[in-house]
Design an enzyme around this catalytic site. Sequence first.
Site, mmCIF file in Angstrom:
data_model
loop_
_atom_site.group_PDB
_atom_site.id
_atom_site.type_symbol
_atom_site.label_atom_id
_atom_site.label_comp_id
_atom_site.label_asym_id
_atom_site.label_seq_id
_atom_site.Cartn_x
_atom_site.Cartn_y
_atom_site.Cartn_z
ATOM 1 C CB CYS A 50 -0.850 -0.067 1.092
ATOM 2 S SG CYS A 50 -1.895 -1.255 1.223
ATOM 3 N NE ARG A 132 -2.833 -4.212 -2.822
ATOM 4 C CZ ARG A 132 -2.293 -3.803 -1.809
ATOM 5 N NH1 ARG A 132 -2.609 -2.424 -1.628
ATOM 6 N NH2 ARG A 132 -1.511 -4.204 -1.020
#
Length: 225
Positions: A50, A132
């Site tokens: 991330c 995601r």
Amino acid sequence: MDNNIRIPLIGEQAPEFRAITTRGKIDFPQDFNGKWVVFFSHPADFTPVCTTEFMTFALMEKEFAEINTQLLGLSVDSLSSHIAWLRRIEELKWNNYNGEEVKFPLIADISMNVANKYGMIHPSAANTQAVRAVFIIDPEGIIRAMFYYPASTGRNFSEIKRTLLSLQKADKEHVATPADWQPGDDVLLHVPVTSEEAEAVMKLSGEGPYKPLDWFMCFKKDEAQ
Ligand code: BEZ
């Protein structure tokens, strides 16, 4: 498995919501009217994949703004976690990233209210984190594209931008884009729907920008070239 989970689909109105973000409260989609939006979720703050994604988005934010596109992030972490993580990211260096500020809003969705509206929680993968997800939403608030990736795979942001450019070209010029298309490459005409149109396409051979391979498949040079 939660049977109430529903992923909003391409062509549907993007679900409305109000949320708290690192840039204040937002009212979606009203606050973004007239802009394309890349709305994406990430699993968790202070995690390595991330972090590389936020570095990449921070670097590309200006490029997205140049094509009338606002970035909007989400995770189920708290606002204070988001703020602490973004501040820490700005102290790091990686590839071309050198402390560029993350200026786009990042939603703190502790209740998972927004994540659930967008099918961002996939309980068989994890029920306390979003996957995601990426939604490309047009200036009228319609979902035009979406991508889902697992937690272990960092996204390809050039592909997100390429998809946006393809959608914007399709809307403006009423064309489609072929496999692996990049800006400047030839585009494709839509399939003829009558035999008269099919015959007309075949007659375009060698005429101006048109290059038909068959009645159902006609390339056209990019108008901007
Ligand atoms: C990561 O960003 O590195 C990550 C986040 C959640 C699960 C696995 C990896």
